[in-house]
Write an enzyme that holds these catalytic residues in place. Structure first.
Site, short mmCIF file in Angstrom:
data_model
loop_
_atom_site.label_atom_id
_atom_site.label_comp_id
_atom_site.label_asym_id
_atom_site.label_seq_id
_atom_site.Cartn_x
_atom_site.Cartn_y
_atom_site.Cartn_z
N ALA A 64 0.84 -1.20 0.00
CA ALA A 64 0.00 0.00 0.00
C ALA A 64 0.88 1.25 0.00
O ALA A 64 1.97 1.24 0.58
CB ALA A 64 -0.91 -0.01 1.22
N PRO A 65 0.41 2.31 -0.70
CA PRO A 65 -0.90 2.50 -1.33
C PRO A 65 -1.04 1.94 -2.74
O PRO A 65 -2.10 2.05 -3.33
CB PRO A 65 -1.04 4.03 -1.36
N GLY A 66 0.04 1.36 -3.30
CA GLY A 66 -0.15 0.62 -4.54
C GLY A 66 0.54 1.15 -5.77
O GLY A 66 0.38 0.57 -6.85
N GLY A 67 1.32 2.23 -5.66
CA GLY A 67 2.00 2.75 -6.84
C GLY A 67 2.95 1.75 -7.47
O GLY A 67 2.98 1.57 -8.70
N LYS A 68 3.73 1.07 -6.64
CA LYS A 68 4.68 0.09 -7.15
C LYS A 68 3.96 -1.17 -7.62
O LYS A 68 4.39 -1.80 -8.59
CB LYS A 68 5.74 -0.21 -6.09
N ASP A 91 -0.11 -6.38 2.49
CA ASP A 91 0.03 -5.31 3.46
C ASP A 91 -0.64 -5.78 4.75
O ASP A 91 -1.66 -6.46 4.69
CB ASP A 91 -0.60 -4.00 2.97
N ASP A 100 9.72 -2.81 -0.40
CA ASP A 100 9.88 -1.37 -0.11
C ASP A 100 9.57 -1.21 1.37
O ASP A 100 8.43 -1.06 1.77
CB ASP A 100 8.93 -0.55 -0.99
N CYS A 102 12.90 4.97 1.56
CA CYS A 102 13.08 6.40 1.34
C CYS A 102 13.87 7.05 2.48
O CYS A 102 13.54 8.14 2.93
CB CYS A 102 11.74 7.10 1.14
#
EC number: 2.1.1.176
Length: 461
Positions: free
Chosen positions: A281-285, A300, A342, A395
């Site tokens: 989440a939130p799901g971009g990757k 998740d 991630d 990050c």
């Protein structure tokens, strides 16, 4: 961009807000217009600095700080401008105040400190008239029993700031705009020049990057944006909601920072491969993995976050298997061809968007997170078939959460080897690749991006 240009941007943003709008507390027992907004700003600043509370949570429109939620929309915007600006410039603001005070504030006078910071923030960096900032700070002090005896001090310090503003701004311009512990860490890892550049970069107004399904050049034209070296589209500044832009409802793109899009891009063509996104989440990757041709399983441990992921995939018209699970306990029936991890981290690479991060975390938090990340990476390796790959990313700017941790895992596992990224596959991205072929972005790169780290590992038989 310099801190002066950042200040100019902040001033333009608050030009229409400084009058106080309709203060929901105005008219109650003689409350002055704008006082409620400043009171909320002090409370929120105190929660960040003294209680290490996340800023995003307190600024949530439904569940945030009660003093903030009680305000009009205009006053909420002013509170956000004050608090974000104060956190971005806090070491300089505190240096300015120390020049104006005869000595340290009395022990236990943290509330007074925050009142002075909020007042000084408006006077130095926002388009709020000095007399208004001073008057409201004095009124705040007068109404707080803890600060009432310091009313004259507040008045004297801020009025003097107004008189000597230009000289003071010049005097504080070289003060690093990061907490000392964090700036020292950047200095020791990256060197003094790079540390100063990263510190200044967090003053650059945040931009919006989007990942498009296809034809970045066409979407850059339609969205009045620019194609970045990695294929992302960076939007020009605009007013209004992202969801109102061309192509959003049709699911043609999604918001994703330049750097955050890179870990999946490192993985190349995934057509027909089974891939797990372990903290999805939130799901971009997840969306990137699906577009790359993978059969994706997205995990998740938060049901609410997973619900948001499903909604995002629905808008994008993309499909993935979703599982609510703690990835450390997850055991698939069949091993995957590839895994993306991630991992949760200190988020110190996201200061441009979240200026509270380096004020709510410290060295101990980073050490604890690095330990957790190592556990997660070691488990992720066991989810992959022989010959498969694992991409680890986060990050954080601290190599203890990235380069150092991955090096330790490599040294202790004979099945693993690093798969270096080829610069030839990423033209224009040379600055973002370290000597070992890993991704390492810092906030001063490419006109302002998130600090990010990613490494690709192969799991041998």
């Amino acid at each position: 961009m310099t801190s002066n240009s950042s200040a100019k941007s902040a001033k333009q943003h608050t030009r229409k807000l400084s009058g106080g709008g309709r203060d929901d507390e105005a008219g109650n027992d003689g409350w002055k217009p704008g006082l409620g907004a400043r009171t909320a700003a002090v409370k929120i600043l105190s929660a960040v600095l003294d209680k290490k509370t996340s800023l995003d949570g307190m600024l949530d429109a439904e569940n945030g700080n009660p003093a903030y939620r009680a305000l009009s929309l205009a006053d909420r915007a002013l509170v956000r401008a004050i608090v974000n600006t104060a956190l971005r410039h806090l070491p300089r603001i505190e240096a300015a105040l120390s020049m104006l005070l005869d000595g340290p504030l009395p022990q236990g006078a943290r509330s007074l400190h925050h009142v002075l910071v909020v007042g000084a923030t408006q006077m130095i960096y926002l388009d709020v008239p000095d007399h208004s900032a001073v008057d409201l700070a004095v009124e705040q002090a007068h109404r707080d029993p803890r600060n009432r005896r310091f009313v004259k001090l507040v008045n004297a310090v801020l009025r003097r700031l107004g008189r000597e503003k230009e000289e003071i701004i010049q005097a504080i311009s070289s003060v690093p705009v990061l907490p000392e512990w964090f700036f020292d860490r950047l200095n020791s890892v990256y060197g003094g020049d790079a540390a100063h550049k990263m510190a200044e970069a967090q003053l650059i107004p945040s931009v919006i990057d989007v990942t498009v399904k296809s034809d970045p050049d066409q979407w850059a034209q339609r969205l009045n944006g620019t194609v970045m070296p990695n294929g992302s589209v960076r939007l020009a500044s605009f007013e209004g909601s992202v969801s109102a832009l061309d192509g959003f409802d049709e699911g043609e793109w999604w918001v994703q920072d330049f750097s955050a899009s890179m870990p999946v891009r490192l993985m190349g063509d995934l057509t027909g491969k089974r891939v797990a996104d372990l903290c999805a989440a939130p799901g971009g990757k997840t969306a990137q993995l699906v577009l790359a041709g993978a059969d994706v399983t997205a995990l998740d441990q938060s049901g609410n976050r997973l619900k948001r992921l499903r909604e995002n995939l629905g808008r994008l018209k993309l499909k993935a298997t979703t599982i609510e699970s703690n990835m450390l306990k997850y055991q698939p029936d069949e091993l995957f061809d590839a895994v993306l991890l991630d991992a949760p981290c200190s988020s110190t690479g996201t200061l441009r968007k979240h200026p509270d991060v380096c004020w709510t975390k410290d060295k101990n938090d980073i050490a604890k997170l690095a330990t957790l990340q190592e556990q997660m990476l070691r488990h992720a390796i066991n989810l992959v078939k022989p010959g498969g790959i694992v991409v680890f990313s986060n990050c954080s700017l601290d190599p203890s959460e990235g380069e150092e941790m991955v090096e330790r895992v490599l040294a202790n596992n004979g099945r693993l080897e690093r798969v270096p990224a080829l610069i030839s596959d990423f033209p224009g991205m040379e600055a973002a690749m370290n000597t070992k072929g890993e991704l390492r972005t810092t906030p001063d790169m490419f006109g302002g991006v998130d600090g990010f780290y990613a490494a690709m590992l192969r799991v041998n038989a």
